[in-house]
Motif scaffolding. Structure first.
Motif, PDB file in Angstrom:
ATOM      1  N   ASP A 101       0.369  -1.321   0.134  1.00 44.97           N
ATOM      2  CA  ASP A 101      -0.148   0.232   0.097  1.00 44.97           C
ATOM      3  C   ASP A 101       0.929   0.857  -0.302  1.00 44.97           C
ATOM      4  O   ASP A 101       1.997   0.838  -0.222  1.00 44.97           O
ATOM      5  N   GLY A 102       0.512   2.434   0.035  1.00 42.13           N
ATOM      6  CA  GLY A 102       0.891   4.128   0.130  1.00 42.13           C
ATOM      7  C   GLY A 102       1.496   3.950   1.149  1.00 42.13           C
ATOM      8  O   GLY A 102       2.711   4.547   1.200  1.00 42.13           O
ATOM      9  N   TYR A 103       1.084   3.419   2.711  1.00 41.63           N
ATOM     10  CA  TYR A 103       2.329   3.194   3.561  1.00 41.63           C
ATOM     11  C   TYR A 103       3.515   2.883   3.859  1.00 41.63           C
ATOM     12  O   TYR A 103       4.345   3.153   3.435  1.00 41.63           O
ATOM     13  N   ALA A 104       3.052   1.581   2.414  1.00 37.53           N
ATOM     14  CA  ALA A 104       4.356   0.946   2.998  1.00 37.53           C
ATOM     15  C   ALA A 104       5.606   1.444   2.381  1.00 37.53           C
ATOM     16  O   ALA A 104       6.295   1.539   1.995  1.00 37.53           O
ATOM     17  N   SER A 105       5.308   1.631   0.566  1.00 36.39           N
ATOM     18  CA  SER A 105       6.002   2.490  -0.182  1.00 36.39           C
ATOM     19  C   SER A 105       6.375   3.655   0.109  1.00 36.39           C
ATOM     20  O   SER A 105       7.681   3.456   0.389  1.00 36.39           O
ATOM     21  N   CYS A 106       5.780   4.578   1.547  1.00 33.93           N
ATOM     22  CA  CYS A 106       6.155   5.941   2.276  1.00 33.93           C
ATOM     23  C   CYS A 106       7.895   4.920   3.442  1.00 33.93           C
ATOM     24  O   CYS A 106       8.682   5.460   3.058  1.00 33.93           O
ATOM     25  N   TRP A 107       6.696   4.336   3.697  1.00 34.66           N
ATOM     26  CA  TRP A 107       8.297   4.334   4.421  1.00 34.66           C
ATOM     27  C   TRP A 107       9.024   3.202   4.058  1.00 34.66           C
ATOM     28  O   TRP A 107      10.412   3.397   5.200  1.00 34.66           O
TER      29      TRP A 107
END
Length: 836
Positions: free
Chosen positions: A481-487
Motif C-alpha cells: 500500500d501507499g504507507y509501505a511505499s513511503c516507509w
C-alpha cells in the motif's frame, strides 16, 4: 519562454514594489491572498525567468512536502518544462534538481538543515519563506536563522516573508521594519452556506470526533454534489476522519472519492492535485489549505475542526488535539472554492458560532515539543534561543524540558552547547529521540533494521495496522500500500544517512536478534522514560505515568513493553498506547541505563516506618530488600512524616496529658507569648523540639504509641523565661473549694469550668479566677446526685438571686442535704445531714 497565464496572475502588479523594497533594504513582507501567484510567479520573477532579467538563484521554503511538489510542478509548467530543469524541488528523501536549476522549492525542514550545514547558503541570491501566517515552528526558526545570516554573513541576501493574510505588521517589525508589499486578490466570489447539524453534536475530545458530526459532513457533501457543479473539497481534521467519511460516502454515481493527506505516496498526492477525468470529492486534511490550487474545485465543505499538537512536558507525552478551526484558516479553506471560478463553501456549524472561533491558529512554538527546535538553536550557537528573532518566545518550561531531553540523548553538554553527536543528529532530519535510537541502534542491530523501525515510529502507521510495533514492521515489509511505499523510502534514506551508502548491507553478527527484540530495543532507545512494567491491568512507565494498551492486543500479556507512541487526554490519568513493542527487563535496563538508580529508602509507608534498599528504573521498582541498620536521621524523618500523616494521636494521650494540653492552649489563648500554641498544626511543626528524645529513641510506630505525650509536651513550656514555674498558678489543675475538696478544672471549652456540688461552695462569695485573675471560671453547681443545678460565672449574684429557686426545687428531693436560707454564711460540707 514563460506561458501567458503567468502574466495574468494578480501578484504581477506588486512585482515592481517588491523589487524596489529588496534593492533598497534587502528584506520585504509580501501579503498576497491565495490564488494571486505569490508562490509561483514571484520566485520566477526574482530568478529572472519571467521577464528576462538577470538570472538569480531563488530558494522557496514551503511548510509541507505536498506544497513543495505542487509549487515546483506549477512553476515548471509555466516555464513549459519538466520539474528538475530550471525549477526543481527537494523534500526529505526526494530531490529533483539539475545544474541549470535556479528556482528550488524546499520544505522548511530541508532549509534548516542546509542553514546548519552552511549558514552562508552559497550560490543562493534570495530566499522566500512562504505561508508564514501558518506559524509552523520550522518556518519561524528558519526566518530567525535567515535574519541572523543577513545581519552578520550575507547582507546582500534578499529575504522575503510571504503570507496569505493581511496580518503582516508583526513580520515587518521582526524583520527590522521591512516594507510590506501587498497584492490585491482577484479571487472569484465564494458564497457561504451555513449547514449546522440538526441534532446536538458532542465536542471533540482529544482525537475523538463525534460520529454524528462525520455523518452530517457526509450528508453535506452529498447535498453539495446535488446543488453545485464542479469538484468538492472537504476538510477534515485527520486521516481517521477521512477514512470514516469515505466509507459513509461509498461510491457515488459518476464521482471519484479521493483522499488527500500527507501520508499518501507522492504519486497519489500529485494525482489528487491534477485535473480528474470524472467529478471528484477530495477528502483532505489541512495540507490542502496551503498555497496550492486543486484544479476543478468549485465547492468546499468545511467540518470546522483542525488538529494541533499538544505536549505534556511533565510526562513526556505528545498528542494531537482536535480544536475549532480558526477564522483565518476557515477563510483560507473557503478560498479554495474561488480559485478558478465562482464557488461556494458549506460550513458545518452555525453562523452564530463563527465569532467564537479563535482568530488565528495557535503558534506551534507555544504548544508543541521543542526538542528539535532546541537542538537547532544549540547548533546555531544560541542554546537558550534568547538571541533569535522569533515571533513568539518559546515557553520557559517547554524549552527546559527540551534541553533536558537533549542532555539525556547526548546531543548537548551540561553547558547546553551542542556536542559532535548532536551536530550529527541535527543532520538526520529526525526528532532527537529518534536520532539517538537510529545511531545507537545501528551499532547494535545494524543500520537497515534500526532505520526501518525508526521510520515506522517517525511515519506513524495508520491506526488500522494495530499497536504491536513488531507486527506492524512485519506487515510493512510485506505490504504494497501507499504507507509501505513511503516507509520503505524513508527507511532507505535513514539507513544511508548512517552508513553513507544504500544501507542494504549489514555487518556480520547483527541479525542474531529477532524482530520483536529489535523493535523493542529501538523503541526503548528512543523513549527510555516510556519503558513500562505491568502493574495490574495497566502498565507503569518509567516516567511515572500509567499506560494502557487497547483491547485484544498481544501487548497486554507482556511483563515489559517499550511504548513508542502514546497520548493522554487532559481528562484522563492513563495514557493510551498507540504503538509499542514487547521487551524484557534486560532491554529496559540497557536502553534506560541512565534512569536506573540504587538507593536506601526510609519512609513512613502503610502506617509504619519502612526501611529498605531499592533499585529503580525511574518510577518502576525493580527490586527491594529490607534495610537492617537504617540511618538514624532518616528514621527520625520517617517518624516525623508519620506524625504529619496520621497526627499526634499516634502518641499516648491519657487524661493527664490531655489536661496539660488544654491548660497550655488556654494560656496561649488568653495570655499569648511566651505560652506556646499547642494545636495540631503547631505541635506537628515543632515535633522535633518537644519529642526530641522520644524521636531519637524510636524505631517504629509502636515506639511512638508508648510515648507519654503529657511529659513530652511540658518541654514546650517557657522554661527559658522562668514563666514555666507559674504554669500551675496561672492555669491550676485543681482549685480548692471551701469544703476542702480539690476540684479539677476543665480547660477544654472556651472558658474554664469548675464543676462542684453546690453545698461545697457555701460561704464562698466571689467566683474563683485564673490567668492572673483575668478569667473567671464558669462554675457548674451540681446537685447532690452530681447533675447540673445551675451555671454561673458570678457566685455573688447567684447566692443573692438564683439560689432561692434552686433550693425550692431540690430540697424536697434531697432532704438529707443542707439547704440553708443564707448560703453565703453557711458551713460548706461534702456530707449529708446526720439527722433530719
Amino acid at each position: 519562454m514563460i506561458r501567458d497565464e503567468a502574466f495574468e496572475l494578480p501578484v504581477r502588479s506588486a512585482l515592481p514594489a517588491l523589487r524596489t523594497a529588496l534593492e533598497t533594504g534587502g528584506t520585504a513582507v509580501l501579503a498576497a491572498p491565495p490564488g494571486t501567484g505569490k508562490t509561483t510567479l514571484v520566485p520566477l520573477a526574482l530568478a529572472g525567468l519571467a521577464d528576462g532579467g538577470p538570472v538569480r538563484r531563488v530558494l522557496v521554503a514551503e511548510p509541507r512536502r505536498m506544497a513543495v511538489r505542487a509549487a515546483a510542478r506549477r512553476m515548471a509548467w509555466l516555464m513549459g518544462e519538466d520539474v528538475g530543469r530550471r525549477v526543481g524541488f527537494t523534500v526529505r528523501g526526494e530531490r529533483r534538481v539539475s545544474a541549470g536549476t535556479v528556482v528550488e522549492v524546499v520544505t522548511t525542514g530541508v532549509l534548516l538543515r542546509r542553514l546548519l550545514r552552511d549558514p552562508e547558503l552559497p550560490g543562493v541570491d534570495a530566499v522566500i519563506v512562504d505561508e508564514c501566517h501558518e506559524r509552523h515552528l520550522d518556518a519561524d526558526t528558519a526566518m530567525a536563522f535567515l535574519l541572523d545570516v543577513v545581519a552578520t554573513l550575507r547582507p546582500e541576501l534578499a529575504l522575503i516573508a510571504a503570507s496569505a493574510t493581511g496580518d503582516t505588521a508583526a513580520w515587518s517589525r521582526l524583520m527590522g521594519g521591512a516594507p510590506v508589499v501587498s497584492a490585491a486578490g482577484t479571487a472569484h466570489p465564494v458564497e457561504v452556506v451555513w449547514a449546522p447539524p440538526a441534532a446536538t453534536v458532542r465536542p471533540a475530545h482529544g482525537t475523538r470526533v463525534d460520529p454524528a458530526l462525520l455523518s452530517h459532513v457526509a450528508e453535506v457533501v452529498r447535498r453539495a454534489l446535488r446543488e453545485r457543479e464542479g469538484d468538492v473539497l472537504c476538510f477534515l481534521p485527520g486521516v481517521g476522519e477521512i477514512t470514516r467519511v469515505a466509507g459513509l460516502l461509498g461510491s457515488p454515481s459518476g464521482v471519484d472519492v479521493v483522499a488527500l493527506h500527507g501520508r499518501i505516496p507522492a504519486a497519489a498526492q500529485d494525482a489528487a492535485l491534477s485535473p480528474g477525468v470524472r467529478r471528484r470529492v477530495l477528502l483532505a486534511t489541512s495540507v490542502a489549505e496551503s498555497s496550492l490550487t486543486v484544479p476543478g474545485v468549485r465547492v468546499v465543505v468545511d467540518c470546522g475542526l483542525a488538529r494541533e499538537p499538544r505536549t505534556d512536558h511533565a510526562r513526556g507525552l505528545g498528542s494531537l488535539a482536535t480544536v475549532r478551526v480558526s477564522r483565518a484558516a476557515a477563510t483560507q479553506r473557503a478560498g479554495r472554492a474561488g480559485r478558478e471560478a465562482p464557488g461556494a463553501v458549506y460550513r458545518c456549524w452555525a453562523e452564530a458560532e463563527d465569532a467564537r472561533a479563535p482568530r488565528f491558529p495557535s503558534p506551534e512554538i507555544a504548544v508543541g515539543d521543542l526538542a528539535e527546535f532546541a537542538l537547532r538553536a544549540a547548533c546555531w550557537g544560541d542554546p537558550d534561543a534568547s538571541g533569535l528573532a522569533l515571533p513568539d518566545a518559546p515557553p520557559a518550561g517547554a524549552l527546559a524540558a527540551a534541553r533536558a531531553t537533549l542532555r539525556a540523548v547526548g546531543a548537548v553538554g551540561a553547558d547546553g552547547r551542542v556536542t559532535a553527536r548532536g551536530t550529527r543528529m541535527a543532520g538526520l532530519g529526525l526528532h532527537p529521540r529518534l536520532a539517538r535510537a537510529l545511531l545507537d541502534g545501528a551499532e547494535r542491530v545494524g543500520a537497515r533494521r534500526a532505520a526501518e523501525v525508526v521510520a515506522l515510529i517517525a511515519e506513524e502507521p495508520p491506526r488500522g495496522h494495530g499497536d504491536d510495533l513488531a507486527g506492524v514492521w512485519r506487515a510493512a515489509r510485506q505490504g504494497g500500500d501507499g504507507y509501505a511505499s513511503c516507509w520503505r523510502a524513508e527507511a532507505g534514506r535513514l539507513a544511508s544517512s548512517v552508513t553513507g551508502r544504500s544501507g542494504s548491507g549489514e555487518a556480520a553478527g547483527r541479525d542474531v536478534l529477532g524482530d520483536d527484540a529489535v523493535a523493542g530495543l529501538i523503541a526503548a532507545l528512543a523513549f527510555p522514560e516510556r519503558v513500562a512494567r505491568r502493574r495490574g491491568g495497566a502498565y507503569l512507565m518509567a516516567s511515572g505515568s500509567a499506560a494502557e494498551p487497547g483491547g485484544g492486543t498481544r501487548l497486554g500479556g507482556a511483563e515489559w513493553i517499550a511504548v513508542a507512541v502514546a497520548d493522554r487526554t487532559a481528562a484522563s490519568a492513563v495514557a493510551r498506547v498507540r504503538l509499542a513493542a514487547v521487551i524484557d527487563e534486560g532491554t529496559a535496563r540497557s536502553a534506560a541505563a541512565s534512569m536506573v538508580e540504587r538507593c536506601e529508602e526510609v519512609a513512613w509507608d502503610g502506617g509504619d516506618v519502612v526501611a529498605r534498599r531499592v533499585e529503580r528504573l525511574g518510577a518502576i521498582e525493580l527490586s527491594t530488600r529490607p534495610l537492617r541498620a537504617p540511618d538514624r536521621a532518616a528514621v527520625r524523618g520517617a517518624l516525623v512524616e508519620g506524625l504529619r500523616a496520621e497526627g499526634t494521636g499516634l502518641l499516648r494521650w491519657n487524661r493527664d496529658a490531655l489536661a496539660v494540653r488544654e491548660r497550655m492552649a488556654f494560656l496561649h489563648r488568653e495570655l499569648g507569648a511566651p505560652w506556646p500554641a499547642v494545636d495540631e498544626a503547631a505541635l506537628l511543626e515543632r515535633s522535633a523540639e518537644w519529642l526530641g528524645p522520644e524521636l531519637a529513641a524510636a524505631r517504629r510506630r509502636a515506639d511512638l504509641e508508648r510515648v507519654d505525650a503529657g511529659t513530652a509536651l511540658a518541654r514546650l513550656l517557657p522554661w527559658s523565661t522562668g514563666q514555666a514555674a507559674r504554669f500551675g498558678e496561672l492555669a491550676p489543675e485543681r482549685i480548692e473549694v471551701p469544703s476542702g475538696s480539690r476540684v479539677r478544672v476543665d480547660y477544654g471549652g472556651p472558658q474554664p469550668v469548675l464543676a462542684v456540688k453546690l453545698q461545697e461552695l457555701f460561704g464562698l462569695r466571689r467566683t474563683p479566677r485564673v490567668a492572673d485573675g483575668r478569667v473567671p471560671v464558669l462554675v457548674h453547681l451540681l446537685s447532690p446526685a452530681g447533675r447540673p443545678a445551675a451555671v454561673t460565672a458570678d457566685l455573688e449574684s447567684f447566692w443573692r438571686d438564683g439560689y432561692r429557686a434552686v433550693r425550692a426545687e431540690l430540697r424536697g428531693r434531697y432532704p438529707r442535704h443542707p439547704w440553708p436560707e443564707d448560703p453565703a454564711a453557711a458551713q460548706p460540707t461534702r456530707r449529708t445531714n446526720t439527722r433530719r
